[in-house]
Design a protein around this motif. Structure first.
Motif, PDB file in Angstrom:
ATOM      1  N   ARG A 145       0.896  -1.320   0.004  1.00  0.00           N
ATOM      2  CA  ARG A 145       0.041   0.054  -0.221  1.00  0.00           C
ATOM      3  C   ARG A 145       0.815   1.382  -0.070  1.00  0.00           C
ATOM      4  O   ARG A 145       1.939   1.245   0.518  1.00  0.00           O
ATOM      5  N   ILE A 146       0.324   2.305  -0.690  1.00  0.00           N
ATOM      6  CA  ILE A 146       0.975   3.656  -0.420  1.00  0.00           C
ATOM      7  C   ILE A 146       0.760   4.128   0.970  1.00  0.00           C
ATOM      8  O   ILE A 146      -0.226   4.008   1.568  1.00  0.00           O
ATOM      9  N   ASP A 147       1.730   4.280   1.660  1.00  0.00           N
ATOM     10  CA  ASP A 147       1.844   5.095   3.166  1.00  0.00           C
ATOM     11  C   ASP A 147       1.635   6.682   2.734  1.00  0.00           C
ATOM     12  O   ASP A 147       0.712   7.100   3.022  1.00  0.00           O
ATOM     13  N   CYS A 148       2.295   7.088   2.033  1.00  0.00           N
ATOM     14  CA  CYS A 148       2.355   8.557   1.640  1.00  0.00           C
ATOM     15  C   CYS A 148       3.163   9.084   0.442  1.00  0.00           C
ATOM     16  O   CYS A 148       3.842   8.075  -0.045  1.00  0.00           O
ATOM     17  N   LEU A 149       3.245   9.977  -0.045  1.00  0.00           N
ATOM     18  CA  LEU A 149       3.901  10.579  -0.880  1.00  0.00           C
ATOM     19  C   LEU A 149       4.982  11.473  -0.361  1.00  0.00           C
ATOM     20  O   LEU A 149       4.530  12.384   0.664  1.00  0.00           O
ATOM     21  N   GLU A 150       6.164  11.490  -0.593  1.00  0.00           N
ATOM     22  CA  GLU A 150       7.333  12.194   0.415  1.00  0.00           C
ATOM     23  C   GLU A 150       8.114  13.094  -0.657  1.00  0.00           C
ATOM     24  O   GLU A 150       8.240  12.461  -1.826  1.00  0.00           O
ATOM     25  N   SER A 151       8.670  14.112  -0.397  1.00  0.00           N
ATOM     26  CA  SER A 151       9.839  14.631  -1.095  1.00  0.00           C
ATOM     27  C   SER A 151      11.086  14.008  -0.494  1.00  0.00           C
ATOM     28  O   SER A 151      11.357  13.841   0.396  1.00  0.00           O
ATOM     29  N   VAL A 152      11.780  13.786  -1.553  1.00  0.00           N
ATOM     30  CA  VAL A 152      13.182  13.257  -1.349  1.00  0.00           C
ATOM     31  C   VAL A 152      14.313  14.032  -2.296  1.00  0.00           C
ATOM     32  O   VAL A 152      13.987  14.642  -3.094  1.00  0.00           O
ATOM     33  N   ALA A 153      15.543  13.826  -1.891  1.00  0.00           N
ATOM     34  CA  ALA A 153      16.565  14.661  -2.282  1.00  0.00           C
ATOM     35  C   ALA A 153      17.646  13.441  -2.898  1.00  0.00           C
ATOM     36  O   ALA A 153      17.863  12.762  -2.501  1.00  0.00           O
ATOM     37  N   GLY A 154      17.686  13.846  -4.440  1.00  0.00           N
ATOM     38  CA  GLY A 154      18.585  13.078  -5.062  1.00  0.00           C
ATOM     39  C   GLY A 154      19.672  13.852  -5.773  1.00  0.00           C
ATOM     40  O   GLY A 154      19.941  14.868  -5.382  1.00  0.00           O
ATOM     41  N   SER A 155      20.485  13.456  -6.869  1.00  0.00           N
ATOM     42  CA  SER A 155      21.417  14.110  -7.594  1.00  0.00           C
ATOM     43  C   SER A 155      20.800  15.146  -8.309  1.00  0.00           C
ATOM     44  O   SER A 155      19.731  15.031  -9.202  1.00  0.00           O
ATOM     45  N   PRO A 156      21.289  16.567  -8.134  1.00  0.00           N
ATOM     46  CA  PRO A 156      20.729  17.352  -8.931  1.00  0.00           C
ATOM     47  C   PRO A 156      20.861  17.203 -10.491  1.00  0.00           C
ATOM     48  O   PRO A 156      19.993  17.579 -11.420  1.00  0.00           O
ATOM     49  N   ALA A 157      21.939  16.582 -10.782  1.00  0.00           N
ATOM     50  CA  ALA A 157      22.201  16.207 -12.390  1.00  0.00           C
ATOM     51  C   ALA A 157      21.021  15.167 -12.733  1.00  0.00           C
ATOM     52  O   ALA A 157      20.734  15.180 -13.891  1.00  0.00           O
ATOM     53  N   ALA A 158      20.703  14.348 -11.808  1.00  0.00           N
ATOM     54  CA  ALA A 158      19.740  13.343 -12.145  1.00  0.00           C
ATOM     55  C   ALA A 158      18.128  13.970 -12.511  1.00  0.00           C
ATOM     56  O   ALA A 158      17.524  13.483 -13.278  1.00  0.00           O
ATOM     57  N   GLY A 159      17.931  15.012 -11.551  1.00  0.00           N
ATOM     58  CA  GLY A 159      16.773  15.661 -11.815  1.00  0.00           C
ATOM     59  C   GLY A 159      16.891  16.655 -12.907  1.00  0.00           C
ATOM     60  O   GLY A 159      15.752  16.524 -13.743  1.00  0.00           O
ATOM     61  N   ALA A 160      17.813  17.162 -13.263  1.00  0.00           N
ATOM     62  CA  ALA A 160      17.918  18.205 -14.384  1.00  0.00           C
ATOM     63  C   ALA A 160      17.931  17.134 -15.919  1.00  0.00           C
ATOM     64  O   ALA A 160      17.020  17.376 -16.752  1.00  0.00           O
ATOM     65  N   ASN A 161      18.739  15.838 -15.755  1.00  0.00           N
ATOM     66  CA  ASN A 161      18.584  15.131 -16.909  1.00  0.00           C
ATOM     67  C   ASN A 161      17.154  14.639 -17.279  1.00  0.00           C
ATOM     68  O   ASN A 161      16.780  14.241 -18.337  1.00  0.00           O
ATOM     69  N   ALA A 162      16.473  14.713 -16.056  1.00  0.00           N
ATOM     70  CA  ALA A 162      15.133  13.961 -16.252  1.00  0.00           C
ATOM     71  C   ALA A 162      14.108  15.220 -16.501  1.00  0.00           C
ATOM     72  O   ALA A 162      12.754  14.871 -16.625  1.00  0.00           O
ATOM     73  N   GLY A 163      14.452  16.225 -16.892  1.00  0.00           N
ATOM     74  CA  GLY A 163      13.650  17.531 -16.933  1.00  0.00           C
ATOM     75  C   GLY A 163      12.795  18.101 -15.754  1.00  0.00           C
ATOM     76  O   GLY A 163      11.930  18.872 -15.913  1.00  0.00           O
ATOM     77  N   LEU A 164      13.545  17.676 -14.438  1.00  0.00           N
ATOM     78  CA  LEU A 164      12.711  18.342 -13.255  1.00  0.00           C
ATOM     79  C   LEU A 164      13.561  19.559 -12.710  1.00  0.00           C
ATOM     80  O   LEU A 164      13.070  19.879 -11.625  1.00  0.00           O
ATOM     81  N   GLY A 165      14.296  20.127 -13.456  1.00  0.00           N
ATOM     82  CA  GLY A 165      15.083  21.310 -13.046  1.00  0.00           C
ATOM     83  C   GLY A 165      16.339  20.596 -12.173  1.00  0.00           C
ATOM     84  O   GLY A 165      16.578  19.530 -12.093  1.00  0.00           O
TER      85      GLY A 165
END
Length: 638
Positions: free
Chosen positions: A591-611
């Motif tokens: 089951r889904i417990d919750c949605l959470e904000s997580v921190a990963g690589s800024p490069a991974a986020g940028a490469n995925a189009g999320l800034g």
């Protein structure tokens, strides 16, 4: 003296005596279950900061207020917001977050976020002894307030003792607790400390401050309003005195456990959790309700039964578990601004759905304290993102559990109260001893007392579900489903999934449409939704890992299983050295417990189009799943 308003409960003489003590008093308060402890603490803070004599008034920054859990922190902050006149700027923190803050100020160049909670506590204790308090931005506190001091054990006890020792005559304190509710002795690892565990911190306080210690008591119960909910209260003093009982702690505790159990058996029985009447009463009850269990195995099984019957509820998390709410990542995704003012923050947060009960006034106040910008009335977005990455997000803003029905262990319900409490019928001490040769009988008695004193109105019992086929895998501490096996005692047929089992190295669907996956999570995924882990590959990722698993919600990929999960799934399934693992095709029943904000690589986020901010939304999963295996099953191996 603080004058009460119409919506602010009038203090009793006992409570007023606590509130009126001078700031330099060394005060120890014994507060029984439901005696208005939180309200009294809030009024105490208000009196310390808003004293009529300026020479006796403290600055909000001179108060250090520590509590155990984020739930307790949130409750204190809410009470301060409602009833505090002068103490609104007082910051309440968990022991863990304060220790982290101390270390960051004393030694900012070290990577403290990589350490476990206990290692950070130990490091903070060492820093205190080396003078870190004097190096803090606000300086040493003038008054320390600590809640639930009966639960100070192991490394947290040592840290608080070092803190009070270091401050000595320059500081007053208010310590509040109740020996009858001391249920965290199981965290003690040192054999000598465990043998001497009864009221160890309280005995240290009394010995260390014997000349000037002021001891007060709160005895009037405000929580329980019906005879049923008050049934265990008369045994409170006897539970408090278990450690000093002349017949010995174990003998006294066994007698009290039996008395509590008999009182519970006299209450109405709701039959089983599959009974139609029981399920209807849980769903239709208009107030808050908790089903309390003795351990997380029972909680997982109860939660599964309720989900199977379509009963909405939340499974309470660990007291140290503080997921950052999803709106932080979505806020970052929707702006490239370096700073935000309050109006801009409210406008951005108004553009997407927020968790039920989100208080934007509290959000702004807490974020300003934790990540305030250099300009007046601004929020520094870089600092906000850093809070997520360093796991220092304000405790009072951690993701809430808004469900009216909660499934929780007794330990995780500590400090909470509910309109209705349903307890699983407990075994006798003799039955418990047959299962555990090293049974801590005083702990069992105290836990049952705590469980029976959480209710405001209704207290019921229900038949405990069968858990014999759910076992703990000691190396990983995960629960797994066992099926009797000829070759091995138990064949694995399912495994627990918990916080940290979804990868945060990359956002969901990073190679295809990460922005679309973020929108899907935000718009379509809700707590309690069913999810499945589906195997991606035939070959494991490493010599002691499982293959990769995708996380699916209604057929849509919303994440990947983490490396931690892959390692521990291998450990759970590798029953013997010659055992060839047949990896499950799917793990369902999660089951889904919750949605959470997580921190990963800024490069991974940028490469995925999320800034390039390096923060995104990820699902948090809970439950004890069931395996679906390929045709070549382990039964055929046997």
């Amino acid at each position: 003296m603080i004058v009460s308003s119409e919506d602010d409960p009038v203090l009793t003489a006992e409570q007023q005596a606590v509130v009126d003590q001078p700031w330099d008093t060394r005060l120890l308060v014994t507060a029984g279950a439901g005696t208005g402890k939180t309200h009294t603490l809030v009024r105490r803070m208000d009196a310390l900061v808003g004293h009529i004599d300026p020479d006796e008034a403290l600055e909000a920054s001179e108060l250090l207020v520590l509590s155990f859990s984020r739930a307790a922190v949130r409750e204190l902050r809410d009470r301060i917001a409602r009833h505090g006149e002068h103490a609104r700027r007082v910051r309440v923190q968990t022991f863990d977050s304060w220790a982290y803050s101390l270390l960051m100020q004393a030694y900012p160049d070290q990577e403290w976020s990589a350490l476990s909670f206990d290692k950070r506590i130990r490091a903070a204790t060492d820093a205190i002894e080396k003078g870190a308090l004097e190096a803090m931005e606000a300086g040493p506190p003038a008054h320390v307030i600590i809640d639930e001091v009966q639960d100070l054990v192991s490394v947290r006890r040592e840290m608080v003792e070092s803190l009070l020792d270091r401050l000595q005559d320059a500081c007053g304190f208010t310590l509040v607790g109740d020996s009858a509710q001391a249920i965290y002795d199981f965290q003690i690892e040192e054999p000598e400390e465990y043998a001497d565990r009864f009221d160890l911190f309280l005995r240290w306080v009394r010995a260390s401050y014997s000349d000037g210690l002021v001891e007060l008591r709160l005895t009037r119960n405000f929580r329980s309003v019906t005879p049923e909910s008050r049934i265990a209260l008369p045994l409170g003093p006897a539970i408090q005195a278990i450690g000093s009982a002349p017949e010995g702690a174990d003998a006294a505790a066994e007698q009290l456990h039996g008395e509590l159990r008999e009182l519970l058996l006299d209450l109405p029985d709701l039959d089983s959790l599959t009974d139609a009447f029981t399920l209807d009463s849980l769903q239709s009850f208009p107030g808050t309700c908790a089903i309390l269990t003795s351990d997380n195995r029972q909680a997982l099984i109860v939660s599964e039964l309720l989900h199977t019957q379509g009963v909405p509820h939340a499974l309470r998390r660990s007291l140290q578990d503080r997921p950052v709410p999803y709106w932080v990542a979505e806020l970052s995704r929707r702006t490239e601004a370096a700073t935000l003012n309050e109006e801009q923050l409210r406008e951005l947060l108004g553009g997407f759905p927020l968790p039920e009960g989100t208080d934007l006034d509290r959000v702004w106040r807490a974020l300003r304290v934790a990540a305030g910008g250099t300009g007046r009335g601004t929020l520094d977005m870089t600092r906000l993102r850093r809070l997520v990455a360093e796991r220092r997000f304000p405790d009072e803003l951690a993701d809430p559990e808004p469900a009216r029905l909660i499934v929780s262990t007794v330990h995780r319900s500590k400090g909470s109260e509910f309109d209705r409490v349903v307890l699983l019928t407990p075994p006798t001490v003799a039955e418990l001893r047959r299962r555990n040769d090293e049974l801590d009988v005083p702990a069992e008695a105290r836990a049952l007392y705590v469980a029976m004193t959480r209710a405001r109105e209704d207290l019921y019992r229900v038949t405990a579900p069968e858990t014999v086929t759910v076992l703990r895998h000691k190396p990983t501490s995960r629960w797994y489903r066992g099926v009797p096996s000829q070759r091995h005692r138990w064949r694995r047929d399912g495994v627990e999934v918990r916080a940290g089992d979804v990868s945060v190295l990359e956002p969901a669907d990073a190679l295809n449409e990460a922005p679309g996956a973020q929108s899907y999570l935000l718009e379509q995924v809700r707590p309690g939704d069913a999810v499945t882990f589906r195997r991606r590959d035939a070959i494991p990722m490493g010599p002691e890992q499982s293959p990769r698993y995708a996380v699916l919600h209604k057929g849509r990929e919303i994440g990947d299983a983490s490396e931690v999960f892959r390692n521990e799934l291998y450990s759970v399934l590798k029953v013997g050295a010659t055992w060839e693992i047949q990896w499950p095709e799917e793990i369902s029943g999660l089951r889904i417990d919750c949605l959470e904000s997580v921190a990963g690589s800024p490069a991974a986020g940028a490469n995925a189009g999320l800034g390039n901010h390096g923060v995104w939304i990820a699902p948090r999963i809970s439950g004890i799943g069931r395996f679906r295996r390929p045709a070549a099953t382990e039964e055929e191996q046997e």
